[in-house]
Motif scaffolding. Sequence first.
Motif, mmCIF file in Angstrom:
data_model
loop_
_atom_site.group_PDB
_atom_site.id
_atom_site.type_symbol
_atom_site.label_atom_id
_atom_site.label_comp_id
_atom_site.label_asym_id
_atom_site.label_seq_id
_atom_site.Cartn_x
_atom_site.Cartn_y
_atom_site.Cartn_z
ATOM 1 N N ARG A 1 43.902 33.081 31.204
ATOM 2 C CA ARG A 1 43.913 31.841 30.428
ATOM 3 C C ARG A 1 43.166 31.961 29.104
ATOM 4 N N ILE A 2 41.959 32.504 29.131
ATOM 5 C CA ILE A 2 41.118 32.463 27.927
ATOM 6 C C ILE A 2 40.981 33.821 27.249
ATOM 7 N N GLY A 3 41.538 34.857 27.827
ATOM 8 C CA GLY A 3 41.446 36.184 27.233
ATOM 9 C C GLY A 3 40.455 37.064 27.966
ATOM 10 N N ARG A 4 40.831 38.328 28.172
ATOM 11 C CA ARG A 4 40.004 39.226 28.973
ATOM 12 C C ARG A 4 38.734 39.648 28.241
ATOM 13 N N ARG A 5 38.821 39.778 26.921
ATOM 14 C CA ARG A 5 37.633 40.157 26.157
ATOM 15 C C ARG A 5 36.532 39.114 26.309
ATOM 16 N N THR A 6 36.923 37.842 26.321
ATOM 17 C CA THR A 6 35.949 36.757 26.488
ATOM 18 C C THR A 6 35.308 36.816 27.868
ATOM 19 N N VAL A 7 36.121 37.053 28.894
ATOM 20 C CA VAL A 7 35.590 37.149 30.255
ATOM 21 C C VAL A 7 34.637 38.334 30.365
ATOM 22 N N ILE A 8 34.993 39.463 29.770
ATOM 23 C CA ILE A 8 34.125 40.646 29.824
ATOM 24 C C ILE A 8 32.785 40.345 29.154
ATOM 25 N N TRP A 9 32.827 39.723 27.985
ATOM 26 C CA TRP A 9 31.599 39.324 27.289
ATOM 27 C C TRP A 9 30.711 38.497 28.213
ATOM 28 N N PHE A 10 31.292 37.422 28.755
ATOM 29 C CA PHE A 10 30.504 36.479 29.544
ATOM 30 C C PHE A 10 30.015 37.091 30.848
ATOM 31 N N SER A 11 30.878 37.849 31.513
ATOM 32 C CA SER A 11 30.547 38.320 32.857
ATOM 33 C C SER A 11 29.454 39.380 32.854
ATOM 34 N N ILE A 12 29.365 40.176 31.787
ATOM 35 C CA ILE A 12 28.306 41.182 31.731
ATOM 36 C C ILE A 12 27.020 40.581 31.164
ATOM 37 N N LEU A 13 27.121 39.953 29.987
ATOM 38 C CA LEU A 13 25.924 39.375 29.370
ATOM 39 C C LEU A 13 25.445 38.115 30.088
ATOM 40 N N GLY A 14 26.378 37.382 30.689
ATOM 41 C CA GLY A 14 26.029 36.107 31.308
ATOM 42 C C GLY A 14 25.089 36.218 32.480
ATOM 43 N N ARG B 1 51.233 37.545 35.382
ATOM 44 C CA ARG B 1 49.849 37.059 35.550
ATOM 45 C C ARG B 1 48.993 38.228 36.055
ATOM 46 N N HIS B 2 48.749 39.166 35.147
ATOM 47 C CA HIS B 2 48.130 40.426 35.548
ATOM 48 C C HIS B 2 46.707 40.243 36.063
ATOM 49 N N SER C 1 33.282 38.869 38.288
ATOM 50 C CA SER C 1 34.440 38.398 37.517
ATOM 51 C C SER C 1 34.863 39.394 36.452
ATOM 52 N N ALA C 2 33.983 40.378 36.159
ATOM 53 C CA ALA C 2 34.274 41.320 35.080
ATOM 54 C C ALA C 2 35.352 42.323 35.435
ATOM 55 N N PHE C 3 35.364 42.815 36.681
ATOM 56 C CA PHE C 3 36.168 44.004 36.963
ATOM 57 C C PHE C 3 37.675 43.772 36.832
ATOM 58 N N PRO C 4 38.234 42.668 37.359
ATOM 59 C CA PRO C 4 39.669 42.454 37.112
ATOM 60 C C PRO C 4 40.001 42.420 35.626
ATOM 61 N N ALA C 5 39.133 41.779 34.833
ATOM 62 C CA ALA C 5 39.377 41.697 33.391
ATOM 63 C C ALA C 5 39.286 43.073 32.741
ATOM 64 N N ILE C 6 38.314 43.895 33.170
ATOM 65 C CA ILE C 6 38.166 45.234 32.597
ATOM 66 C C ILE C 6 39.392 46.087 32.895
ATOM 67 N N VAL C 7 39.867 46.063 34.143
ATOM 68 C CA VAL C 7 41.017 46.897 34.522
ATOM 69 C C VAL C 7 42.265 46.486 33.754
#
Length: 409
Positions: A290-303, A147-148, A332-338
């Motif tokens: 759960r939903i994929g890091r690319r999706t979180v990155i999209w949402f967290s920056i643009l959102g 669970r990275h 929420s972006a940074f854990p997903a980016i790393v």
Amino acid sequence: MDPAPVSVSSSSDAAPAGPAQTGAVAGILVAVSLGHFINDTIQSLVPAIYPILKDGFRLDFGQIGIITLVWQLTASIFQPLVGIATDRRPQSYSLVAAMALTSVGVLMLARAGSYGAILAAVALVGLGSAVFHPESARVARLASGGRHGFAQSIFQVGGNAGSAVGPLLAAFIVLPYGQGAIGWFAALSMAGLVLLAGVGRWYAAHRRKPAAAAAPRASGVDPRQVTIAIAVLCLLVFSKYFTYAAISNYFTFYLIERFGLSVGEAQVRLFLFLAATAVGTLVGGPIGDRIGRRTVIWFSILGVLPFTIGLPYMGPVGAVVCALATGVILASAFPAIVVYAQELLPGRVGMVNGLFFGLAFGMGGLGGALLGEMADVTGLTVMFQAAGFLPAIGLLAWFLPDLKGARRS
């Protein structure tokens, strides 16, 4: 390259499993998060004591800027170099060495009698941080149980908490009792040293396990796409930390100037923003799992774009609501980016950790300086209006490859 990085990186994808090991792994995650808390608490003391140093040594703002430059350069530039070195030759007790450097730096800062001694002290504090981050983030990945994102969130929220607590401790301990009281924080760093010695023993034992001999799984992405994706992630970190710097450095001044709040009232709202970033950091990693890091990155920056654009046009309540929403979503972006970058470059976890933690630290400092200069020229409101469009850089996330799809193909 010798086989050492293969063993560490592969094990980063497969932490020990089984009921008997779960508690130990959770304990390691908590320990590295506490270590991160201690490290960032001490790091955040440096700018918090600038008033004492300025008055005590009769420094001008240019000399204060040099202190910041030395501290941030050692803390940011050396991180990727440490990461590359530990990818090639992992050091189980490097976290202990990092905390020892920090302890020496704190004691030197407490006893510094000249400007040169101050620069040497903050350089050691920064170097301690540079050694700490790449390997501690690697240990968090090793202890993740797969669970990275969750592990990165637990690790990073310790740093968020430390960055928020450090200035408070400086206000209650250092400001009333003077420069010498900085040395009291060496007790905190020494406690961290003992804590991280236990982490080092676990890390050494984990690296010796035969199961760690498997090669890391390739990302399945074309090397040219990997280069483009890393460049995009760096730009997203630039966007995130410049936006963060605008609020963390200048929101209190904006509230005081625009709405007539007292210093205390404005600081309470800043602490709410810092708490919101901690919440965002904590939830960003598990959601990415759960939903994929690319999706979180999209949402967290643009959102955050509607909130950052809207903030300077709101009243006192609306501005705070926009700041809190920005804190939660953006953090929420940074854990997903790393973790996404770690998956792009399997086998180079240390380099990735050093690059992105160092970049985050550097961009925060650079953003604070440049936006401050802009605010001097244009005023705080115009600065916030311009900075509100920075998250639009998140559109570049379109160029990030789908790692799951790449592996399937």
